[in-house]
Design a protein around this motif. Structure first.
Motif, PDB file in Angstrom:
ATOM      1  N   ASP A   1     -15.148  -8.042 -14.637  1.00  0.00           N
ATOM      2  CA  ASP A   1     -14.997  -9.491 -14.700  1.00  0.00           C
ATOM      3  C   ASP A   1     -14.230  -9.901 -15.962  1.00  0.00           C
ATOM      4  OD1 ASP A   1     -15.448 -12.256 -14.030  1.00  0.00           O
ATOM      5  OD2 ASP A   1     -17.106 -12.268 -15.465  1.00  0.00           O
ATOM      6  N   GLN A   2     -14.537  -9.277 -17.071  1.00  0.00           N
ATOM      7  CA  GLN A   2     -13.838  -9.583 -18.321  1.00  0.00           C
ATOM      8  C   GLN A   2     -12.365  -9.195 -18.221  1.00  0.00           C
ATOM      9  OE1 GLN A   2     -15.581  -7.897 -21.856  1.00  0.00           O
ATOM     10  NE2 GLN A   2     -13.826  -8.419 -23.113  1.00  0.00           N
ATOM     11  N   TRP A   3     -12.087  -8.030 -17.632  1.00  0.00           N
ATOM     12  CA  TRP A   3     -10.702  -7.572 -17.498  1.00  0.00           C
ATOM     13  C   TRP A   3      -9.907  -8.555 -16.632  1.00  0.00           C
ATOM     14  CZ3 TRP A   3      -7.019  -6.461 -13.979  1.00  0.00           C
ATOM     15  CH2 TRP A   3      -5.897  -5.756 -14.429  1.00  0.00           C
ATOM     16  N   VAL A   4     -10.492  -8.962 -15.521  1.00  0.00           N
ATOM     17  CA  VAL A   4      -9.809  -9.903 -14.621  1.00  0.00           C
ATOM     18  C   VAL A   4      -9.586 -11.242 -15.321  1.00  0.00           C
ATOM     19  CG1 VAL A   4     -10.124 -11.272 -12.513  1.00  0.00           C
ATOM     20  CG2 VAL A   4     -10.537  -8.823 -12.463  1.00  0.00           C
ATOM     21  N   THR A   5     -10.563 -11.690 -16.065  1.00  0.00           N
ATOM     22  CA  THR A   5     -10.428 -12.954 -16.799  1.00  0.00           C
ATOM     23  C   THR A   5      -9.275 -12.871 -17.794  1.00  0.00           C
ATOM     24  OG1 THR A   5     -12.779 -13.423 -16.545  1.00  0.00           O
ATOM     25  CG2 THR A   5     -11.639 -14.563 -18.323  1.00  0.00           C
ATOM     26  N   GLU A   6      -9.124 -11.735 -18.460  1.00  0.00           N
ATOM     27  CA  GLU A   6      -8.075 -11.570 -19.463  1.00  0.00           C
ATOM     28  C   GLU A   6      -6.703 -11.271 -18.860  1.00  0.00           C
ATOM     29  OE1 GLU A   6      -9.588  -8.461 -21.971  1.00  0.00           O
ATOM     30  OE2 GLU A   6     -11.180  -9.744 -22.797  1.00  0.00           O
ATOM     31  N   ASN A   7      -6.673 -10.608 -17.693  1.00  0.00           N
ATOM     32  CA  ASN A   7      -5.411 -10.112 -17.147  1.00  0.00           C
ATOM     33  C   ASN A   7      -4.955 -10.772 -15.853  1.00  0.00           C
ATOM     34  OD1 ASN A   7      -4.740  -7.690 -18.971  1.00  0.00           O
ATOM     35  ND2 ASN A   7      -6.894  -7.405 -18.489  1.00  0.00           N
ATOM     36  N   GLY A   8      -5.810 -11.542 -15.227  1.00  0.00           N
ATOM     37  CA  GLY A   8      -5.452 -12.167 -13.958  1.00  0.00           C
ATOM     38  C   GLY A   8      -5.685 -11.222 -12.782  1.00  0.00           C
ATOM     39  N   TRP A   9      -5.376 -11.726 -11.599  1.00  0.00           N
ATOM     40  CA  TRP A   9      -5.662 -10.998 -10.364  1.00  0.00           C
ATOM     41  C   TRP A   9      -4.561 -10.032  -9.951  1.00  0.00           C
ATOM     42  CZ3 TRP A   9     -10.439 -10.979  -9.119  1.00  0.00           C
ATOM     43  CH2 TRP A   9     -11.244 -12.070  -9.405  1.00  0.00           C
ATOM     44  N   ALA A  10      -3.375 -10.222 -10.443  1.00  0.00           N
ATOM     45  CA  ALA A  10      -2.259  -9.374 -10.017  1.00  0.00           C
ATOM     46  C   ALA A  10      -2.383  -7.979 -10.619  1.00  0.00           C
ATOM     47  CB  ALA A  10      -0.929 -10.011 -10.414  1.00  0.00           C
ATOM     48  N   GLY A  11      -2.002  -6.996  -9.832  1.00  0.00           N
ATOM     49  CA  GLY A  11      -2.035  -5.616 -10.291  1.00  0.00           C
ATOM     50  C   GLY A  11      -1.140  -4.754  -9.426  1.00  0.00           C
ATOM     51  N   TYR A  12      -1.145  -3.482  -9.724  1.00  0.00           N
ATOM     52  CA  TYR A  12      -0.367  -2.526  -8.946  1.00  0.00           C
ATOM     53  C   TYR A  12      -1.245  -1.901  -7.877  1.00  0.00           C
ATOM     54  CZ  TYR A  12       3.072  -2.880 -12.663  1.00  0.00           C
ATOM     55  OH  TYR A  12       3.995  -3.358 -13.559  1.00  0.00           O
ATOM     56  N   ASP A  13      -0.635  -1.570  -6.768  1.00  0.00           N
ATOM     57  CA  ASP A  13      -1.306  -0.885  -5.669  1.00  0.00           C
ATOM     58  C   ASP A  13      -0.946   0.592  -5.770  1.00  0.00           C
ATOM     59  OD1 ASP A  13      -1.235   0.207  -2.710  1.00  0.00           O
ATOM     60  OD2 ASP A  13      -2.472  -1.599  -2.669  1.00  0.00           O
ATOM     61  N   PRO A  14      -1.866   1.491  -5.462  1.00  0.00           N
ATOM     62  CA  PRO A  14      -1.523   2.914  -5.518  1.00  0.00           C
ATOM     63  C   PRO A  14      -0.329   3.287  -4.629  1.00  0.00           C
ATOM     64  CG  PRO A  14      -3.888   2.648  -5.263  1.00  0.00           C
ATOM     65  CD  PRO A  14      -3.271   1.276  -5.133  1.00  0.00           C
ATOM     66  N   TYR A  15      -0.058   2.479  -3.599  1.00  0.00           N
ATOM     67  CA  TYR A  15       1.020   2.794  -2.664  1.00  0.00           C
ATOM     68  C   TYR A  15       2.211   1.859  -2.797  1.00  0.00           C
ATOM     69  CZ  TYR A  15      -2.735   5.570  -0.791  1.00  0.00           C
ATOM     70  OH  TYR A  15      -3.754   6.466  -0.678  1.00  0.00           O
ATOM     71  N   ASP A  16       2.251   1.059  -3.863  1.00  0.00           N
ATOM     72  CA  ASP A  16       3.318   0.069  -3.966  1.00  0.00           C
ATOM     73  C   ASP A  16       4.697   0.687  -4.146  1.00  0.00           C
ATOM     74  OD1 ASP A  16       3.091   0.843  -6.633  1.00  0.00           O
ATOM     75  OD2 ASP A  16       2.492  -1.136  -7.358  1.00  0.00           O
ATOM     76  N   ILE A  17       4.798   1.851  -4.735  1.00  0.00           N
ATOM     77  CA  ILE A  17       6.106   2.499  -4.902  1.00  0.00           C
ATOM     78  C   ILE A  17       6.678   2.841  -3.528  1.00  0.00           C
ATOM     79  CG2 ILE A  17       7.291   4.552  -5.769  1.00  0.00           C
ATOM     80  CD1 ILE A  17       5.280   4.434  -8.163  1.00  0.00           C
ATOM     81  N   ARG A  18       5.845   3.404  -2.675  1.00  0.00           N
ATOM     82  CA  ARG A  18       6.301   3.774  -1.326  1.00  0.00           C
ATOM     83  C   ARG A  18       6.450   2.570  -0.411  1.00  0.00           C
ATOM     84  NH1 ARG A  18       2.292   8.926  -0.798  1.00  0.00           N
ATOM     85  NH2 ARG A  18       2.995   9.891  -2.725  1.00  0.00           N
ATOM     86  N   GLY A  19       5.962   1.431  -0.850  1.00  0.00           N
ATOM     87  CA  GLY A  19       6.049   0.231  -0.029  1.00  0.00           C
ATOM     88  C   GLY A  19       7.185  -0.689  -0.419  1.00  0.00           C
ATOM     89  N   GLN A  20       8.089  -0.219  -1.255  1.00  0.00           N
ATOM     90  CA  GLN A  20       9.217  -1.047  -1.679  1.00  0.00           C
ATOM     91  C   GLN A  20      10.355  -0.958  -0.674  1.00  0.00           C
ATOM     92  OE1 GLN A  20       9.053  -3.220  -4.323  1.00  0.00           O
ATOM     93  NE2 GLN A  20       6.952  -2.540  -4.036  1.00  0.00           N
ATOM     94  N   ASP A  21      11.159  -2.015  -0.623  1.00  0.00           N
ATOM     95  CA  ASP A  21      12.267  -2.082   0.331  1.00  0.00           C
ATOM     96  C   ASP A  21      13.205  -0.887   0.197  1.00  0.00           C
ATOM     97  OD1 ASP A  21      11.366  -4.481   1.406  1.00  0.00           O
ATOM     98  OD2 ASP A  21      12.552  -5.682   0.010  1.00  0.00           O
ATOM     99  N   LEU A  22      13.565  -0.516  -1.027  1.00  0.00           N
ATOM    100  CA  LEU A  22      14.493   0.597  -1.253  1.00  0.00           C
ATOM    101  C   LEU A  22      13.929   1.897  -0.694  1.00  0.00           C
ATOM    102  CD1 LEU A  22      17.095   1.690  -2.530  1.00  0.00           C
ATOM    103  CD2 LEU A  22      15.793   2.033  -4.651  1.00  0.00           C
ATOM    104  N   TYR A  23      12.665   2.172  -0.977  1.00  0.00           N
ATOM    105  CA  TYR A  23      12.029   3.385  -0.484  1.00  0.00           C
ATOM    106  C   TYR A  23      12.038   3.405   1.041  1.00  0.00           C
ATOM    107  CZ  TYR A  23       8.490   7.000   0.260  1.00  0.00           C
ATOM    108  OH  TYR A  23       7.830   8.123   0.670  1.00  0.00           O
ATOM    109  N   VAL A  24      11.683   2.282   1.640  1.00  0.00           N
ATOM    110  CA  VAL A  24      11.612   2.205   3.101  1.00  0.00           C
ATOM    111  C   VAL A  24      12.998   2.394   3.722  1.00  0.00           C
ATOM    112  CG1 VAL A  24      11.098   0.665   5.035  1.00  0.00           C
ATOM    113  CG2 VAL A  24       9.516   0.824   3.115  1.00  0.00           C
TER     114      VAL A  24
END
Length: 164
Positions: free
Chosen positions: A14-37
């Motif tokens: 909860d403290q981390w989210v309060t300090e950093n917000g909700w946005a983050g990286y997904d473990p599969y976001d690299i493979r989910g990029q337009d260029l990769y696809v």
């Protein structure tokens, strides 16, 4: 289960989210990029092998550097938001601390405003392309994501008897 340990872990999250917000990286976001696809997304023997080679290379590179190179930005994941809403509701149920209910309701409001726009009804998908047996473009409703979010809404209703 050690309730104190769980409470401490949740407090740290909860403290981390309060300090950093909700946005983050997904473990599969690299493979989910337009260029990769575009480069590796075809469904043939050659491209399956090429994705395997890329996965080995990817595993040996620091994710932060690769994300920076590919200009991948942090995103809010509706599945994570559904899980967090349920967690806040559970904390509210255990402690009756109003701030937990307020945070859960804030997340549910965000989820309500961020449904998959091109589909009727309430549904949610991943913020990046997703490849399993079939290819799902970002924002395509996913039964896993939608069920997780729906469970949070149900949890809220069971605790508050409010549909809002």
């Amino acid at each position: 289960m050690n309730v104190n340990l769980v409470s401490q872990a949740f407090g740290a999250l909860d403290q981390w989210v309060t300090e950093n917000g909700w946005a983050g990286y997904d473990p599969y976001d690299i493979r989910g990029q337009d260029l990769y696809v575009r480069l590796l997304g075809r469904q043939s023997w050659f491209f399956r092998k090429l994705r395997g080679v890329f996965a080995v290379v990817e595993s040996r590179l620091p994710p932060a550097g690769l994300r920076s190179f590919l200009r991948i930005k942090k995103e809010i994941n509706p599945k994570g938001m559904g899980l967090m809403a349920s967690a806040y509701l559970t904390q509210w149920d255990l402690t009756a601390e109003q701030s937990y209910l307020d945070k859960a309701q804030s997340i549910l409001s965000w989820l309500s405003a961020n449904r998959c726009p091109d589909y009727p009804g309430a549904s949610w998908g991943y913020p990046c392309h997703w490849q399993s047996r079939i290819f799902l473009p970002r924002g395509t409703p996913s039964v896993v994501v939608t069920a997780t979010v729906g469970d949070a809404w149900l949890h809220h209703y069971e605790l508050t008897r409010s549909a809002e």
